[in-house]
Design an enzyme around this catalytic site. Sequence first.
Site, mmCIF file in Angstrom:
data_model
loop_
_atom_site.group_PDB
_atom_site.id
_atom_site.type_symbol
_atom_site.label_atom_id
_atom_site.label_comp_id
_atom_site.label_asym_id
_atom_site.label_seq_id
_atom_site.Cartn_x
_atom_site.Cartn_y
_atom_site.Cartn_z
ATOM 1 N N ARG A 189 0.822 -1.212 0.000
ATOM 2 C CA ARG A 189 0.000 0.000 0.000
ATOM 3 C C ARG A 189 0.851 1.254 0.000
ATOM 4 O O ARG A 189 0.560 2.214 -0.686
ATOM 5 C CB ARG A 189 -0.922 -0.030 1.225
ATOM 6 C CG ARG A 189 -1.567 1.284 1.554
ATOM 7 C CD ARG A 189 -2.788 1.108 2.413
ATOM 8 N NE ARG A 189 -3.775 0.293 1.727
ATOM 9 C CZ ARG A 189 -4.720 -0.426 2.322
ATOM 10 N NH1 ARG A 189 -4.780 -0.447 3.641
ATOM 11 N NH2 ARG A 189 -5.579 -1.141 1.634
ATOM 12 N N TYR A 190 1.873 1.265 0.840
ATOM 13 C CA TYR A 190 2.733 2.440 0.967
ATOM 14 C C TYR A 190 3.944 2.281 0.040
ATOM 15 O O TYR A 190 4.303 1.165 -0.329
ATOM 16 C CB TYR A 190 3.191 2.587 2.418
ATOM 17 C CG TYR A 190 2.066 2.737 3.412
ATOM 18 C CD1 TYR A 190 1.422 3.964 3.586
ATOM 19 C CD2 TYR A 190 1.636 1.656 4.166
ATOM 20 C CE1 TYR A 190 0.384 4.104 4.499
ATOM 21 C CE2 TYR A 190 0.600 1.784 5.084
ATOM 22 C CZ TYR A 190 -0.022 3.007 5.244
ATOM 23 O OH TYR A 190 -1.042 3.135 6.142
ATOM 24 N N ARG A 193 7.224 0.069 1.718
ATOM 25 C CA ARG A 193 7.107 -1.039 2.659
ATOM 26 C C ARG A 193 5.920 -1.945 2.284
ATOM 27 O O ARG A 193 4.967 -1.487 1.653
ATOM 28 C CB ARG A 193 6.951 -0.544 4.099
ATOM 29 C CG ARG A 193 5.880 0.499 4.303
ATOM 30 C CD ARG A 193 6.252 1.408 5.480
ATOM 31 N NE ARG A 193 5.196 2.371 5.776
ATOM 32 C CZ ARG A 193 5.084 3.551 5.147
ATOM 33 N NH1 ARG A 193 5.920 3.869 4.171
ATOM 34 N NH2 ARG A 193 4.122 4.389 5.477
ATOM 35 N N CYS A 202 -3.339 -17.968 14.917
ATOM 36 C CA CYS A 202 -3.016 -17.214 16.139
ATOM 37 C C CYS A 202 -3.240 -18.154 17.324
ATOM 38 O O CYS A 202 -4.125 -19.003 17.286
ATOM 39 C CB CYS A 202 -3.917 -16.005 16.311
ATOM 40 S SG CYS A 202 -3.817 -14.860 14.945
ATOM 41 N N CYS A 206 -8.586 -12.666 18.802
ATOM 42 C CA CYS A 206 -9.166 -11.432 19.340
ATOM 43 C C CYS A 206 -10.472 -11.155 18.605
ATOM 44 O O CYS A 206 -10.494 -11.173 17.369
ATOM 45 C CB CYS A 206 -8.211 -10.265 19.122
ATOM 46 S SG CYS A 206 -6.496 -10.664 19.514
ATOM 47 N N CYS A 209 -10.532 -8.522 15.640
ATOM 48 C CA CYS A 209 -9.405 -8.629 14.707
ATOM 49 C C CYS A 209 -9.727 -8.003 13.343
ATOM 50 O O CYS A 209 -10.718 -8.349 12.702
ATOM 51 C CB CYS A 209 -9.048 -10.095 14.525
ATOM 52 S SG CYS A 209 -7.736 -10.335 13.317
ATOM 53 N N ARG A 211 -8.198 -8.606 10.684
ATOM 54 C CA ARG A 211 -8.104 -9.638 9.640
ATOM 55 C C ARG A 211 -8.920 -10.861 10.018
ATOM 56 O O ARG A 211 -8.543 -11.994 9.701
ATOM 57 C CB ARG A 211 -6.645 -9.991 9.368
ATOM 58 C CG ARG A 211 -5.856 -8.793 8.993
ATOM 59 C CD ARG A 211 -4.671 -8.997 8.108
ATOM 60 N NE ARG A 211 -4.143 -7.676 7.831
ATOM 61 C CZ ARG A 211 -3.257 -7.046 8.618
ATOM 62 N NH1 ARG A 211 -2.761 -7.661 9.677
ATOM 63 N NH2 ARG A 211 -2.863 -5.827 8.328
ATOM 64 N N ASP A 371 -11.147 -0.502 13.705
ATOM 65 C CA ASP A 371 -11.578 -0.577 12.306
ATOM 66 C C ASP A 371 -13.032 -1.051 12.228
ATOM 67 O O ASP A 371 -13.448 -1.913 13.007
ATOM 68 C CB ASP A 371 -10.694 -1.567 11.530
ATOM 69 C CG ASP A 371 -9.265 -1.064 11.406
ATOM 70 O OD1 ASP A 371 -9.086 0.165 11.279
ATOM 71 O OD2 ASP A 371 -8.337 -1.902 11.437
ATOM 72 N N ASP A 408 -6.963 4.047 10.559
ATOM 73 C CA ASP A 408 -6.567 3.416 9.309
ATOM 74 C C ASP A 408 -7.761 3.635 8.377
ATOM 75 O O ASP A 408 -8.838 3.060 8.578
ATOM 76 C CB ASP A 408 -6.288 1.920 9.533
ATOM 77 C CG ASP A 408 -5.112 1.441 8.722
ATOM 78 O OD1 ASP A 408 -4.844 2.072 7.677
ATOM 79 O OD2 ASP A 408 -4.473 0.452 9.115
ATOM 80 N N LYS A 415 -2.862 5.044 7.212
ATOM 81 C CA LYS A 415 -3.038 5.576 8.573
ATOM 82 C C LYS A 415 -3.055 7.099 8.552
ATOM 83 O O LYS A 415 -2.164 7.732 7.970
ATOM 84 C CB LYS A 415 -1.907 5.087 9.477
ATOM 85 C CG LYS A 415 -1.930 3.601 9.696
ATOM 86 C CD LYS A 415 -0.801 3.181 10.615
ATOM 87 C CE LYS A 415 -0.622 1.683 10.554
ATOM 88 N NZ LYS A 415 -0.083 1.216 9.262
HETATM 89 S S1 SF4 Z 1 -5.592 -9.214 16.217
HETATM 90 FE FE1 SF4 Z 1 -6.099 -10.864 14.775
HETATM 91 S S2 SF4 Z 1 -4.159 -11.434 13.855
HETATM 92 FE FE2 SF4 Z 1 -3.677 -10.281 15.703
HETATM 93 S S3 SF4 Z 1 -3.464 -11.840 17.318
HETATM 94 FE FE3 SF4 Z 1 -5.564 -11.120 17.385
HETATM 95 S S4 SF4 Z 1 -6.696 -12.571 16.103
HETATM 96 FE FE4 SF4 Z 1 -4.534 -12.801 15.600
#
Ligand code: SF4
Length: 447
Positions: A189-190, A193, A202, A206, A209, A211, A371, A408, A415
Site C-alpha cells: 500500500r505504501y 514497505r 493465532c 481477538c 481482529c 483480519r 476498524d 486506518d 493511517k
Molecule cells: S488481532 Fe487478529 S491477527 Fe492479531 S493476534 Fe488477534 S486474532 Fe490474531
Amino acid sequence: MSHLTILTEQEDKPPSEDPYPNDRIRPATNENLPSRLAASRALFISPTNGTAKEILKKPSLPSQRKRESRKFRLSPQTRAFRLRQFPNASDDEWNDWHWQLRSRIRDIVTLSRIIELTDDERNAIERHRGSLPVGITPYYASLLDPCDSAQPIRRTVVPVSNEYLHAPGEADDPLNEDDDTPVPGLVHRYPDRVLFLVSGFCSTYCRYCTRSRMVGSQGEYRFDRNQWEKALQYIESTPAVRDVLLSGGDPLTLTDDSLEWLLQRLRRIPHVEMIRIGAKVPAVLPQRITPALTRMLKRYHPLWMSLHFAHPDELTPETAQACERLADAGIPLGSQTVLMAGVNDNVETMMRLMQGLLKIRVKPYYLYQCDPITGSAHFRTPVQKGLEIIQGLRGHTTGYAVPHYVIDAPGGGGKIPLLPETIVGRDGNDLLLKNYEGKIFRYPDPV
Ligand code: SF4
C-alpha cells in the site's frame, strides 16, 4: 480484485513442527542428522554493506531446551489457575509453548469449565461458523475473570452475540487490503514497505481482529510455502521495498525453523533494509519467547517488533519476561493498541497500559481507532473519545508513553494521525497555543 486463494475447510492447527513437510527446501543443515540435533548454517547478509557471511549455529539439544524453558516464572494468579484447571500439567509443560498450543481452549465445554458463561456468550459460541473461531491459550485463560463477563480482557476473546450484527459502514475487509495485494499474502500500500501475511494462525483469537476474515479455522485464505515464494519474488523484484512487516495471523506462532527460513530469505534481498514482526504472542503466549528463539532472531538485525496489547491486565510477570528477552536480544519493541469501548476507553486504563509498557521496555507506538470490521459496533467508540485519551496523556505523563492515535482509513487510505487541537488561533504576529492544562500561550511567529 482479490488475488488470495480461497479455502473452505482449513483447520485451525498450529503450524507443523516440520515447517517443510512436503518440501525439499530447508535451512541448510548437516546431512544425515535430524535437523534439530545438527549444527546448521545460517546466511547473514549485512544490511549496511550487503556482504554475506555464513554463521554456524550451535545445535540446541532437547535437554538444553527443557532446562531453558523451566526458567520462565509464573505469576501467583496463573499458578493458582493451573493447579485448579490443569492439575496434571507440570511446570515444564505449562512453560512449553507447544503444550500451550496443544491445550488451547477451543470449545464451549472446555470454556464453560473455566469461566461461567452468560447465555449471550454461550449462544454466540454455539452460533459461530467460519473464520475467527474461539481459541484461548491456557495461560491467557488464567487472566480471565471467571465470573465477570464485563472484564475487559474477557470481552476481547470470548464472543458475544453483537458480533453477528452488521452496522452501516462495516465490511469484512474495511481497509481494502485485498485490493492492494499484488501477489497472494502480500499487501503493498505504501511506497517503501509491504505487509507480508505469513500465517493465518493465532494462539488466541481477538474478537475485534481487523483480519478476522482470514484467521483461524476454515479461514478463507491460504498460507503456505508456495505463497511465501511468490511474495518473496515480488519483494526481490521491487527495489522500492526497504521495509517488510511480517504479520498474519501471528508470525511468532511459526516454528523457529520456518521463521528463520523467512528471515534468511529476506536478508538475502539487498534492498530490504529492515524487517518488522507484528505479534500478539508476548501477551497471549509469552512462553513462546524462548532463549533459542531470541538467539535466532538477533542474527537478523535490524529487526523490530510491533507487539499488540489491549489492557494493563496483560502486563504480567510472564509477559514482562518475554519482552525482556526480546529487548535483551536488541530488538526495539513498539506497541499497538486498539481503542475499544468497555475495554480501554478511559484515560486511567490507557495511562496504566502505556506506563506499564514502558516499564517492560515497550514503546507505545500506535493507538488505533477500531476498524469498522463486520460485527465491531460494540467495540467502537466515538473518535472524540480517542482524542480525549490522548489529551489526558500528553503532558500528564512521559512523552514516550503517548502513542500516535490513528485511523486506518476505510477504503485503503492508510493511517491518518489524529491530534487534539493545540493551535487555537493567531493574534497579529503571535500564534495562540493551548497547553496540556488548557491554558493559552503565545509564540512569536511573524507572518
Ligand atoms: S488481532 Fe487478529 S491477527 Fe492479531 S493476534 Fe488477534 S486474532 Fe490474531
